[in-house]
Design an enzyme around this catalytic site. Structure first.
Site, PDB file in Angstrom:
ATOM      1  N   ASP A 254      43.135  34.456  41.302  1.00 52.35           N
ATOM      2  CA  ASP A 254      41.980  35.296  40.965  1.00 52.35           C
ATOM      3  C   ASP A 254      41.943  36.567  41.817  1.00 52.35           C
ATOM      4  O   ASP A 254      42.572  36.644  42.869  1.00 52.35           O
ATOM      5  CB  ASP A 254      40.680  34.533  41.250  1.00 52.35           C
ATOM      6  CG  ASP A 254      40.434  33.432  40.234  1.00 52.35           C
ATOM      7  OD1 ASP A 254      41.362  33.117  39.469  1.00 52.35           O
ATOM      8  OD2 ASP A 254      39.309  32.898  40.220  1.00 52.35           O
ATOM      9  N   HIS A 396      43.956  32.930  45.384  1.00 55.06           N
ATOM     10  CA  HIS A 396      43.689  34.365  45.276  1.00 55.06           C
ATOM     11  C   HIS A 396      44.928  35.119  45.733  1.00 55.06           C
ATOM     12  O   HIS A 396      45.409  34.876  46.843  1.00 55.06           O
ATOM     13  CB  HIS A 396      42.486  34.745  46.138  1.00 55.06           C
ATOM     14  CG  HIS A 396      41.234  34.037  45.719  1.00 55.06           C
ATOM     15  ND1 HIS A 396      40.950  32.752  46.115  1.00 55.06           N
ATOM     16  CD2 HIS A 396      40.228  34.410  44.886  1.00 55.06           C
ATOM     17  CE1 HIS A 396      39.810  32.366  45.571  1.00 55.06           C
ATOM     18  NE2 HIS A 396      39.347  33.353  44.815  1.00 55.06           N
TER      19      HIS A 396
HETATM   20 NI    NI Z   1      36.847  35.727  42.256  1.00 55.97          NI
END
Ligand code: NI
Length: 443
Positions: A254, A396
Site C-alpha cells: 500500500d 507498504h
Molecule cells: Ni495506506
C-alpha cells in the site's frame, strides 16, 4: 634436452602474456579513478583523517585544497587548549554519470561534543570537455526545479512523520545562493542532498530527495536525461494450472509508489518470479508514473488506495466519489486499464464506500505492522509466523525495512512450498468469484 628448453621458452612467453594481460586490466580499471591523497595525524588531543582526490582539473584541485585547509585551520583553532580528544574526518565519494564526475565530500567535525557537525560539499566537472561545471551548466529551469523539490520535501516529511517547519522547507528548497550546493546526477535521477542541521537539529540523518529523469524534461539539459525503458514482461500471462493444489499467498503493498524502495522491490520480485498486488495512492502515482507502469508491465496487479489516502467513511458522497474516481483515472492513464480492486485507507469502509466505488474491496488478514516497526526482522517474523494458504499480507513499499523483510520471508516460504500470486490470480485459482457486496480478507 631440446624439448626441455622449448618448454621453458614457451612457459616464459605465456608468463609474459599473462603479465601484459594483468597490466592492461589494471591500467583500464585504474584509468577512471583519480589519484588520492590521505592526511592522517594523531596527537594526544586530536585526530585528523582526510582523504581527497587529485582531479585533472586544476581549478577544482585548488578549491578542494582551500576547503580542506579552511576546515583544518578552523578545527585546530576550536580545539586549542581543550584536553579531550577531538576528531576531524573528511572523506569523499565519486559519481560518474554521462561524462560528469561528481566529487562529494562529507566533513565530520567532532570538535564540540554537543553538536557533531556534518557538512557536505560537492564539486563536479565534465570529463570530456576537461573543465569544471556548475549547476548552471546542468539546470535549465531553476524555479520549476525548486517547486518540484519543495513538493518532494513536503511529501518526504509527511511520509516520515517529521515535524519540519514549512517555512524552513520553503527557504531551504528555494533557488538561491547557499542552496543546491550538493546535487548529483546518477542513474536514479537528480539527487539533492540535505544534511541533518538544514531542517531540524533533532533529526539525526542526512537525506536526499531524488527527482527521476521522467520529471526533469525541460528542467535539466536534454543530454543528461537518460531514462530507463522497461519492456512488457510477458510472463504475466501465467499458466495458473501450475499453482493448483499449492499453498498460495498474496502479498500486497500500500501507499506507494516510492522511488528508492518500489524500484528495488520490483527488481527483487522479478528475480524471484513473484507477482504481487500494489495498491497505489494517486498522489504518488502522479509523482512516479513510470513506477506504476513498471508494476503493471511486470505482471503485478495495480489496485487503488484512493487519491490522497483519506478515511473514506468520513467523507460525504461527493468527496468519496472524487477520491476513488480521480485515482482510477490516474491509474487508467498510466496502465491503460481501470483498476478493479480498492483497498480503502485504514481498512475503513461501509456500504456507501461499496456502492459509490463499485469496486472489489480487498483487505488483509496478516498485518506486518511494517509502517510502525520499521524493522526487517519484525516484518519477516510477522509473515513467517502467520502465513497459511490463501492469506493476504499487508505491507507498504515506502520503507526499506519492509522490502528487506518481505524478501527474506519470500525466500523462506518458497522453501516451504508457498507460491506468490496476485489477488486476481488467487481468486481464479481458488474458484472464488468476486462479489462487490463483500469485502475480502483472505481466500
Ligand atoms: Ni495506506
Amino acid at each position: 634436452m631440446r624439448s626441455e628448453a622449448k618448454k621453458i621458452i614457451f612457459g616464459l612467453i605465456v608468463l609474459v602474456f599473462i603479465i601484459i594481460f594483468i597490466f592492461t586490466i589494471f591500467f583500464f580499471t585504474k584509468k577512471d579513478s583519480a589519484e588520492e591523497i590521505n592526511i592522517y595525524k594523531e596527537t594526544s588531543n586530536y585526530k585528523i583523517d582526510i582523504t581527497y582526490p587529485i582531479t585533472p582539473i586544476s581549478s577544482i584541485n585548488n578549491k578542494i585544497k582551500e576547503m580542506i585547509n579552511n576546515y583544518r585551520y578552523k578545527f585546530i583553532n576550536e580545539i586549542e587548549n581543550k584536553n579531550i580528544k577531538y576528531i576531524l574526518n573528511i572523506k569523499y565519494d565519486l559519481t560518474n554519470y554521462e561524462n560528469l564526475i561528481f566529487i562529494h565530500f562529507e566533513i565530520n567535525n567532532y570538535s564540540n561534543f554537543n553538536s557533531h557537525t556534518k557538512t557536505h560539499i560537492t564539486y563536479y566537472y565534465d570529463k570530456k570537455l576537461n573543465k569544471e561545471v556548475n549547476i548552471n551548466n546542468i539546470i535549465l529551469n531553476k524555479n520549476i526545479l525548486a517547486d518540484l523539490v519543495n513538493r518532494e520535501m513536503i511529501n518526504y516529511t509527511i511520509r516520515g512523520n517529521l515535524n519540519f517547519n514549512n517555512n524552513i522547507i520553503r527557504n531551504k528548497t528555494k533557488y538561491k545562493i547557499g542552496n543546491y550546493n550538493n546535487i548529483i546526477l546518477n542513474n536514479n535521477g537528480l539527487e539533492i542532498l540535505f544534511s541533518n542541521n538544514d531542517f531540524n537539529y533533532l533529526y539525526p540523518r542526512n537525506f536526499k530527495i531524488i527527482i527521476p529523469y521522467s520529471k526533469l524534461k525541460g528542467i535539466i539539459k536534454d543530454k543528461y536525461i537518460k531514462e530507463k525503458k522497461y519492456k512488457y514482461d510477458f510472463s504475466y500471462k501465467r499458466d495458473l494450472e501450475q499453482f493448483k493444489n499449492k499453498k498460495l499467498l498474496a502479498i500486497t503493498f500500500d501507499d506507494g509508489p516510492n522511488y528508492g524502495t518500489t524500484d528495488i522491490l520490483l527488481d527483487e520480485l522479478k528475480k524471484r518470479d513473484v507477482k504481487a498486488t500494489f495498491f497505489v495512492v494517486g498522489q504518488n502515482a502522479l509523482n512516479y508514473p513510470e513506477l506504476v507502469r513498471r508494476e503493471y508491465l511486470s505482471g503485478h496487479q495495480v489496485g487503488s488506495h484512493t487519491f490522497s489516502h483519506k478515511q473514506l467513511t468520513r467523507l460525504d458522497s461527493h468527496e468519496l466519489s472524487e477520491e476513488v474516481n480521480y485515482n482510477n483515472e490516474i491509474i487508467k492513464n498510466i496502465t491503460g486499464k481501470y483498476p478493479t480492486l480498492l483497498r480503502p485507507p485504514y481498512g475503513s469502509f461501509n456500504d456507501e464506500v461499496k456502492r459509490i466505488s463499485d469496486m472489489y474491496i480487498i483487505l488483509w488478514n496478516i498485518d506486518t505492522l511494517d509502517w510502525k516497526n520499521r524493522n526487517k526482522d519484525a516484518v519477516y517474523n510477522n509473515i513467517i509466523n502467520e502465513a497459511s494458504d490463501g492469506d493476504i499480507i499487508l505491507l507498504h513499499d515506502l520503507y526499506q525495512s519492509s522490502v528487506e523483510g518481505v524478501l527474506m520471508a519470500i525466500d523462506k516460504l518458497k522453501e516451504e512450498g508457498f507460491e506468490f500470486v496476485t489477488i486476481d490470480e488467487m481468486a481464479k485459482i481458488k474458484n472464488n468469484y468476486f462479489d462487490k457486496s463483500n469485502a475480502y480478507f483472505n481466500f
